[in-house]
Design a protein around this motif. Structure first.
Motif, PDB file in Angstrom:
ATOM      1  N   GLN A 110      -1.178   1.174  14.194  1.00 23.87           N
ATOM      2  CA  GLN A 110      -0.077   1.930  13.672  1.00 23.87           C
ATOM      3  C   GLN A 110      -0.360   2.637  12.710  1.00 23.87           C
ATOM      4  OE1 GLN A 110       1.766  -1.918  13.510  1.00 23.87           O
ATOM      5  NE2 GLN A 110       3.761  -0.775  13.705  1.00 23.87           N
ATOM      6  N   LYS A 111       0.144   4.054  12.737  1.00 26.58           N
ATOM      7  CA  LYS A 111      -0.074   4.969  11.485  1.00 26.58           C
ATOM      8  C   LYS A 111       1.057   4.645  10.387  1.00 26.58           C
ATOM      9  CE  LYS A 111      -1.862   8.990  13.847  1.00 26.58           C
ATOM     10  NZ  LYS A 111      -1.732  10.310  14.096  1.00 26.58           N
TER      11      LYS A 111
ATOM     12  N   ASP B  29       3.945   5.666   7.839  1.00 28.10           N
ATOM     13  CA  ASP B  29       4.528   6.780   7.854  1.00 28.10           C
ATOM     14  C   ASP B  29       4.662   7.340   6.371  1.00 28.10           C
ATOM     15  OD1 ASP B  29       7.131   8.082   7.091  1.00 28.10           O
ATOM     16  OD2 ASP B  29       8.182   7.129   8.900  1.00 28.10           O
TER      17      ASP B  29
ATOM     18  N   THR C 281       8.079   6.420   4.097  1.00 27.89           N
ATOM     19  CA  THR C 281       8.402   4.964   3.787  1.00 27.89           C
ATOM     20  C   THR C 281       7.244   4.224   3.441  1.00 27.89           C
ATOM     21  OG1 THR C 281       7.862   4.101   6.146  1.00 27.89           O
ATOM     22  CG2 THR C 281      10.126   5.121   5.684  1.00 27.89           C
TER      23      THR C 281
ATOM     24  N   SER D 135       4.519   2.840  11.118  1.00 28.58           N
ATOM     25  CA  SER D 135       5.434   3.311  11.834  1.00 28.58           C
ATOM     26  C   SER D 135       5.624   2.700  12.990  1.00 28.58           C
ATOM     27  CB  SER D 135       4.947   4.838  11.979  1.00 28.58           C
ATOM     28  OG  SER D 135       5.749   5.162  12.888  1.00 28.58           O
TER      29      SER D 135
ATOM     30  N   TYR E  13       4.454   6.008  15.565  1.00 30.19           N
ATOM     31  CA  TYR E  13       3.144   6.609  15.623  1.00 30.19           C
ATOM     32  C   TYR E  13       1.877   5.900  15.860  1.00 30.19           C
ATOM     33  CZ  TYR E  13       6.561  10.340  14.659  1.00 30.19           C
ATOM     34  OH  TYR E  13       7.474  11.190  14.658  1.00 30.19           O
TER      35      TYR E  13
END
Length: 170
Positions: A140-141, A143, A146, A150, A153
């Protein structure tokens, strides 16, 4: 069953959280929170690579330790430079140390090879006649807004070595 302290020590032994010593300036060490701050979720996440950072070179070095039968070698950009007259201008001999038993490395190698076979996550990446051992990854990338992982993504990756039974290329 391994426990937080032993997991941290094994990851350190495999070359994570410290520079590899490669012949390049500006190498990063990677990061992980102190073990005393690992809760149960952090402990679980770190066991599969989330909640820590590592450089591609650290990942390659660790995979190389499996391919090399349990010996972790210091990476070099250039192994040797020889002048046209035959004079050795630079020699970076292989220097390594055992980080796991040959039996453990062999077992991990079998698992990495299995990932490349029919119904494995790397099945389409295998090379006919040149057996590959490898690991796919999906991360997961974060964000940037936040600063959390993410839900939308992702980054996909693959690393491997070949041939499986006599590694020459990582």
């Amino acid at each position: 069953r391994l426990g937080k302290d032993k997991l941290f020590l094994f990851l350190r032994q495999m070359g994570f959280f410290a520079p590899t010593g490669v012949d390049l300036p500006g190498e990063r060490a990677g990061q992980v929170r102190p073990v005393s701050e690992w809760g149960d979720i952090a402990f679980a996440n770190i066991s599969f690579g989330q909640g820590m950072t590592a450089t591609p070179l650290q990942l390659a070095s660790a995979l190389g330790a499996i391919a090399n039968g349990g010996t972790l070698y210091r990476p070099h950009i250039v192994r040797r430079i020889v002048s046209p007259t035959g004079q050795v201008l630079l020699d970076a001999p292989a220097s390594g140390h055992r980080v796991m038993s040959r039996g453990t490395a062999d077992q991990l190698g079998k698992m990495l090879r299995a990932a490349m076979l029919k119904k494995g996550t790397g099945e389409k990446l295998d090379i006919p006649g040149y057996p590959v051992a490898g690991k796919t990854g999906t991360a997961q990338k974060v964000d940037p807004a936040t600063r959390r992982y993410s839900p939308e993504y992702w980054a996909s990756s693959f690393m491997g070595y070949a041939p499986y039974d006599n590694p020459r290329l990582l």
